[in-house]
Design a protein around this motif. Structure first.
Motif, PDB file in Angstrom:
ATOM      1  N   LYS A 306      21.767   4.172  -7.186  1.00 32.44           N
ATOM      2  CA  LYS A 306      21.273   2.752  -8.135  1.00 32.44           C
ATOM      3  C   LYS A 306      20.410   2.169  -6.862  1.00 32.44           C
ATOM      4  CE  LYS A 306      20.995  -1.481 -10.108  1.00 32.44           C
ATOM      5  NZ  LYS A 306      21.644  -2.395 -10.774  1.00 32.44           N
ATOM      6  N   LEU A 307      20.650   2.324  -5.047  1.00 35.86           N
ATOM      7  CA  LEU A 307      20.030   1.942  -4.476  1.00 35.86           C
ATOM      8  C   LEU A 307      18.828   3.110  -3.815  1.00 35.86           C
ATOM      9  CD1 LEU A 307      19.077   0.496  -1.845  1.00 35.86           C
ATOM     10  CD2 LEU A 307      21.278   0.618  -1.172  1.00 35.86           C
ATOM     11  N   LEU A 308      19.826   4.379  -3.570  1.00 38.80           N
ATOM     12  CA  LEU A 308      19.169   5.282  -3.367  1.00 38.80           C
ATOM     13  C   LEU A 308      17.466   5.473  -4.635  1.00 38.80           C
ATOM     14  CD1 LEU A 308      18.571   7.891  -1.539  1.00 38.80           C
ATOM     15  CD2 LEU A 308      20.399   8.927  -2.788  1.00 38.80           C
ATOM     16  N   HIS A 309      18.115   5.751  -5.885  1.00 33.13           N
ATOM     17  CA  HIS A 309      16.693   6.197  -6.379  1.00 33.13           C
ATOM     18  C   HIS A 309      15.958   5.074  -6.296  1.00 33.13           C
ATOM     19  CE1 HIS A 309      19.890   8.861  -9.143  1.00 33.13           C
ATOM     20  NE2 HIS A 309      19.812   9.180  -7.779  1.00 33.13           N
ATOM     21  N   ARG A 310      16.075   3.590  -6.053  1.00 33.33           N
ATOM     22  CA  ARG A 310      15.343   3.046  -5.735  1.00 33.33           C
ATOM     23  C   ARG A 310      14.082   2.942  -4.636  1.00 33.33           C
ATOM     24  NH1 ARG A 310      11.980   0.310  -4.839  1.00 33.33           N
ATOM     25  NH2 ARG A 310      11.353  -2.492  -4.617  1.00 33.33           N
ATOM     26  N   LEU A 311      15.058   3.663  -3.703  1.00 30.60           N
ATOM     27  CA  LEU A 311      14.337   3.616  -2.078  1.00 30.60           C
ATOM     28  C   LEU A 311      13.650   4.862  -2.982  1.00 30.60           C
ATOM     29  CD1 LEU A 311      16.930   3.370   0.412  1.00 30.60           C
ATOM     30  CD2 LEU A 311      14.856   1.632  -0.089  1.00 30.60           C
ATOM     31  N   PHE A 312      13.629   5.566  -3.594  1.00 37.47           N
ATOM     32  CA  PHE A 312      12.688   7.372  -3.642  1.00 37.47           C
ATOM     33  C   PHE A 312      11.524   6.233  -4.535  1.00 37.47           C
ATOM     34  CE2 PHE A 312      15.657   9.927  -1.667  1.00 37.47           C
ATOM     35  CZ  PHE A 312      14.574  10.750  -2.529  1.00 37.47           C
ATOM     36  N   ASP A 313      11.711   5.525  -5.573  1.00 36.79           N
ATOM     37  CA  ASP A 313      10.223   5.101  -6.011  1.00 36.79           C
ATOM     38  C   ASP A 313       9.840   4.148  -4.751  1.00 36.79           C
ATOM     39  OD1 ASP A 313      12.041   5.002  -8.876  1.00 36.79           O
ATOM     40  OD2 ASP A 313      12.423   2.776  -8.677  1.00 36.79           O
ATOM     41  N   TYR A 314      10.161   3.506  -3.647  1.00 36.11           N
ATOM     42  CA  TYR A 314       8.976   3.351  -2.988  1.00 36.11           C
ATOM     43  C   TYR A 314       9.057   4.019  -2.187  1.00 36.11           C
ATOM     44  CZ  TYR A 314       8.344  -0.098   1.337  1.00 36.11           C
ATOM     45  OH  TYR A 314       8.146  -0.436   2.373  1.00 36.11           O
ATOM     46  N   PHE A 315       9.351   5.045  -1.486  1.00 38.94           N
ATOM     47  CA  PHE A 315       9.024   5.844  -0.818  1.00 38.94           C
ATOM     48  C   PHE A 315       7.510   7.006  -1.730  1.00 38.94           C
ATOM     49  CE2 PHE A 315      13.354   5.600   1.218  1.00 38.94           C
ATOM     50  CZ  PHE A 315      12.222   4.950   3.047  1.00 38.94           C
ATOM     51  N   LEU A 316       8.108   7.350  -2.488  1.00 37.22           N
ATOM     52  CA  LEU A 316       7.089   7.922  -3.320  1.00 37.22           C
ATOM     53  C   LEU A 316       5.628   7.336  -3.933  1.00 37.22           C
ATOM     54  CD1 LEU A 316       9.536   9.815  -6.484  1.00 37.22           C
ATOM     55  CD2 LEU A 316       8.419  11.038  -4.203  1.00 37.22           C
ATOM     56  N   GLY A 317       6.351   5.929  -3.511  1.00 40.09           N
ATOM     57  CA  GLY A 317       4.839   5.061  -3.620  1.00 40.09           C
ATOM     58  C   GLY A 317       3.683   4.763  -2.296  1.00 40.09           C
ATOM     59  N   SER A 318       4.471   5.411  -1.308  1.00 39.75           N
ATOM     60  CA  SER A 318       4.106   4.657   0.139  1.00 39.75           C
ATOM     61  C   SER A 318       4.111   5.765   0.493  1.00 39.75           C
ATOM     62  CB  SER A 318       5.754   4.383   0.984  1.00 39.75           C
ATOM     63  OG  SER A 318       5.527   3.166   0.117  1.00 39.75           O
ATOM     64  N   PRO A 320       3.592   8.964   3.970  1.00 44.87           N
ATOM     65  CA  PRO A 320       4.831   9.532   4.845  1.00 44.87           C
ATOM     66  C   PRO A 320       5.652   9.212   5.550  1.00 44.87           C
ATOM     67  CG  PRO A 320       2.716  11.073   3.949  1.00 44.87           C
ATOM     68  CD  PRO A 320       2.461   9.377   3.513  1.00 44.87           C
ATOM     69  N   LEU A 321       4.922   8.173   6.219  1.00 47.82           N
ATOM     70  CA  LEU A 321       6.130   7.599   7.545  1.00 47.82           C
ATOM     71  C   LEU A 321       6.332   6.192   7.315  1.00 47.82           C
ATOM     72  CD1 LEU A 321       3.083   8.074   9.988  1.00 47.82           C
ATOM     73  CD2 LEU A 321       5.197   9.480  10.269  1.00 47.82           C
ATOM     74  N   MET A 322       6.794   5.928   5.827  1.00 49.82           N
ATOM     75  CA  MET A 322       7.054   4.483   5.324  1.00 49.82           C
ATOM     76  C   MET A 322       8.326   4.387   6.268  1.00 49.82           C
ATOM     77  SD  MET A 322       6.710   1.816   4.309  1.00 49.82           S
ATOM     78  CE  MET A 322       4.944   1.524   4.130  1.00 49.82           C
ATOM     79  N   PRO A 323       9.409   5.631   6.237  1.00 47.55           N
ATOM     80  CA  PRO A 323      10.643   5.670   5.897  1.00 47.55           C
ATOM     81  C   PRO A 323      10.503   5.077   7.362  1.00 47.55           C
ATOM     82  CG  PRO A 323      10.413   7.462   4.796  1.00 47.55           C
ATOM     83  CD  PRO A 323       8.801   6.794   5.251  1.00 47.55           C
ATOM     84  N   LEU A 324       9.916   5.597   8.312  1.00 48.77           N
ATOM     85  CA  LEU A 324       9.870   5.004  10.082  1.00 48.77           C
ATOM     86  C   LEU A 324       9.427   3.474  10.073  1.00 48.77           C
ATOM     87  CD1 LEU A 324       8.094   7.750  11.864  1.00 48.77           C
ATOM     88  CD2 LEU A 324      10.666   7.062  11.370  1.00 48.77           C
ATOM     89  N   TYR A 325       8.832   2.680   9.096  1.00 52.33           N
ATOM     90  CA  TYR A 325       8.398   1.016   9.344  1.00 52.33           C
ATOM     91  C   TYR A 325      10.059   1.314   8.419  1.00 52.33           C
ATOM     92  CZ  TYR A 325       3.415   1.908  10.676  1.00 52.33           C
ATOM     93  OH  TYR A 325       2.064   2.816  11.589  1.00 52.33           O
ATOM     94  N   LEU A 326      10.315   1.255   7.472  1.00 49.31           N
ATOM     95  CA  LEU A 326      11.363   0.981   6.733  1.00 49.31           C
ATOM     96  C   LEU A 326      12.438   0.919   7.889  1.00 49.31           C
ATOM     97  CD1 LEU A 326      13.368  -0.905   4.653  1.00 49.31           C
ATOM     98  CD2 LEU A 326      13.957   1.862   4.075  1.00 49.31           C
ATOM     99  N   SER A 327      12.651   1.893   8.852  1.00 48.19           N
ATOM    100  CA  SER A 327      13.701   1.771   9.875  1.00 48.19           C
ATOM    101  C   SER A 327      13.858   0.779  11.109  1.00 48.19           C
ATOM    102  CB  SER A 327      13.665   3.978  11.040  1.00 48.19           C
ATOM    103  OG  SER A 327      14.106   4.558   9.697  1.00 48.19           O
ATOM    104  N   THR A 328      12.511   0.584  11.074  1.00 49.56           N
ATOM    105  CA  THR A 328      12.091  -0.337  12.560  1.00 49.56           C
ATOM    106  C   THR A 328      12.190  -1.356  11.913  1.00 49.56           C
ATOM    107  OG1 THR A 328       9.906   1.025  13.497  1.00 49.56           O
ATOM    108  CG2 THR A 328      10.452  -1.364  13.675  1.00 49.56           C
ATOM    109  N   VAL A 329      12.390  -1.545  10.960  1.00 50.32           N
ATOM    110  CA  VAL A 329      12.395  -3.716  10.474  1.00 50.32           C
ATOM    111  C   VAL A 329      14.123  -3.909  10.175  1.00 50.32           C
ATOM    112  CG1 VAL A 329      10.378  -3.766   9.122  1.00 50.32           C
ATOM    113  CG2 VAL A 329      12.375  -2.896   8.126  1.00 50.32           C
ATOM    114  N   ILE A 330      14.723  -2.260   9.624  1.00 54.22           N
ATOM    115  CA  ILE A 330      16.158  -2.256   9.686  1.00 54.22           C
ATOM    116  C   ILE A 330      17.012  -2.430  10.865  1.00 54.22           C
ATOM    117  CG2 ILE A 330      18.154  -0.799   9.203  1.00 54.22           C
ATOM    118  CD1 ILE A 330      17.109   0.094   6.516  1.00 54.22           C
TER     119      ILE A 330
END
Length: 455
Positions: A306-318, A320-330
């Motif tokens: 459930k969490l993983l598929h929700r993250l894919f919703d987010y990345f598909l609409g963002s 390409p470098l957005m995962p690095l921004y998420l890693s930063t805030v984490i």
């Protein structure tokens, strides 16, 4: 004209107290730091275009990717109808917030002038698309694909013969390790069938695009797509994700990816410089985020669908470098935990590679998007290069130190001199000789003692 994301619903973080709020760090970060970076970009395709060089087929696909202002429905095209909540998979498990989001998605899809920007925002905003039944309809649209069922792809049983055998063997090994993505109630036959389908999806994409190279972790992305889309529809979705978002990871080397990881350091310099200094003091590079970056967290959260598929919703609409921004805030969110860890490279790396299961992702996704707005990649690219150059210098220092130690060990080995041991003045031939000499010596001693009267 770009969509103003603030006008759409459910883009605010989930209410609730957060200690050491990353959102506050992002909002309070200085916006005038290192303005020298502005005006630079990372897109190799755009650089080749400016030079008049030809672009490969994959770049052409990227350039034709729908813009935010493009309308979803063409002339005369009818929008898909999302089934009612009671018809969706596991409706009883939906929260009130998720039910509200489904109704919002249904209302937006009924708009004849719905744009790609609005659809992307629906996936990025709170709860994403909520349900896999909805994702099966909207993921293809997000990627610019038609929502019509594609014609079945034939020859999948033998497509593995069209890629190098050593690559195919590695895929087989990784696919076997991907079973955590499958439903827990899957039988042995069902698991085998899913493994075969995942292998076919990967081999099909690699066969169609010879310039794409397989990397470990791609199997996790393929597994996630398979679980949502199924095999036939998943082929096109995985292909487009690979061309649009994962192409950098599928080059001949990971050199570009290793450099991009330093976006985390360049961003921490702005939102949490004390934490960055701590990571640099323990000589830690941001490669702890490699797996989450190259798999969109599919490797980390394979059992939390459930969490993983929700993250894919987010990345598909963002972007390409957005995962690095998420890693930063984490990382910034976990600053207290990191500061309390034994301050050395090994312990800190282990903590950062182990993501908690209770992270407030909805809040962190909002913070990541805010961070992207404030510091887009163009504005900090020079810093990324600076940190990467620092990494190269440090690695050279480590190599020189290791080589120096090796040479010193060899020098000491050559200088070792055998220590001479005292030898008997005559050669002892055997144990029998030693026994005879010993008995003779004892006899002489006994004779001398008895003849001299020494009693």
């Amino acid at each position: 004209m770009e969509t103003d994301e603030d006008d759409l619903p459910l883009v605010q973080p989930v209410p609730g107290p957060l200690d050491n709020s990353v959102g506050e760090l992002v909002r309070n970060a200085p916006s005038n730091l290192r303005k020298r970076n502005i005006g630079l970009g990372l897109s190799e395709a755009s650089k080749r275009t400016e030079k008049g060089e030809s672009t490969p087929e994959s770049d052409a696909r990227l350039n034709s990717f729908p813009s935010d202002a493009t309308k979803i429905w063409g002339d005369g095209e009818i929008s898909p109808r999302i089934p009612g909540i009671e018809v969706l998979e596991s409706p009883e498990s939906l929260t009130a917030r998720e039910r509200m989001k489904i109704n919002i998605v249904r209302g937006c899809l009924s708009k004849p002038d719905l744009t790609f920007g609005e659809l992307r925002l629906l996936g990025c905003s709170s709860e994403g698309f909520v349900n896999d039944d909805i994702r099966r309809m909207l993921w293809p649209r997000l990627l610019g694909l038609s929502d019509r069922e594609p014609d079945p792809v034939n020859g999948l049983d033998t497509v593995h013969t069209k890629i190098p055998n050593e690559v195919y063997q590695q895929i087989l090994k990784d696919v076997v390790r991907s079973t955590s993505h499958f439903p827990q109630e899957s039988t042995e036959d069902e698991t085998t069938a899913l493994e075969n389908e995942m292998t076919q999806m990967i081999c099909w994409v690699l066969h169609r695009h010879k310039k794409l190279n397989y990397y470990q972790g791609y199997n996790d992305v393929a597994a996630t797509v398979l679980m949502v889309m199924g095999l036939q529809r998943g082929l096109q979705v995985l292909e487009q994700i690979s061309l649009r978002f994962l192409q950098r990871f599928m080059e001949a080397t990971m050199e570009k990816v290793n450099q991009e990881l330093f976006f985390i350091f360049a961003l921490l310099e702005r939102v949490h410089p004390t934490l960055l200094q701590h990571l640099e003091n323990v000589e830690l590079f941001p490669h702890f985020a490699l797996a989450e970056y190259t798999t969109w967290y599919a490797h980390k959260y394979s059992e939390h669908r459930k969490l993983l598929h929700r993250l894919f919703d987010y990345f598909l609409g963002s972007p390409p470098l957005m995962p690095l921004y998420l890693s930063t805030v984490i990382v910034a969110h976990r600053s207290t935990e990191i500061f309390n860890t034994t301050p050395d490279m090994g312990h800190t790396h282990k903590v950062l590679c182990t993501l908690p299961e209770d992270l407030p992702f909805e809040n962190l996704l909002v913070d990541a998007k805010d961070l992207y707005r404030k510091y887009p990649p163009d504005s900090i690219e020079n810093d990324v290069r600076d940190y990467d150059n620092k990494r190269r210098r440090k690695e050279q220092e480590w190599k020189r130190a290791a080589e120096k130690n090796r040479q010193e060990r060899e020098r000491r080995s050559r200088l070792q001199v055998a220590v001479p041991h005292p030898r008997l003045p005559y050669r002892v031939g055997s144990y029998r000789t030693i026994a005879v000499v010993t008995v003779l010596a004892l006899g002489i001693y006994a004779f001398l003692k008895s003849s001299s009267g020494l009693n």
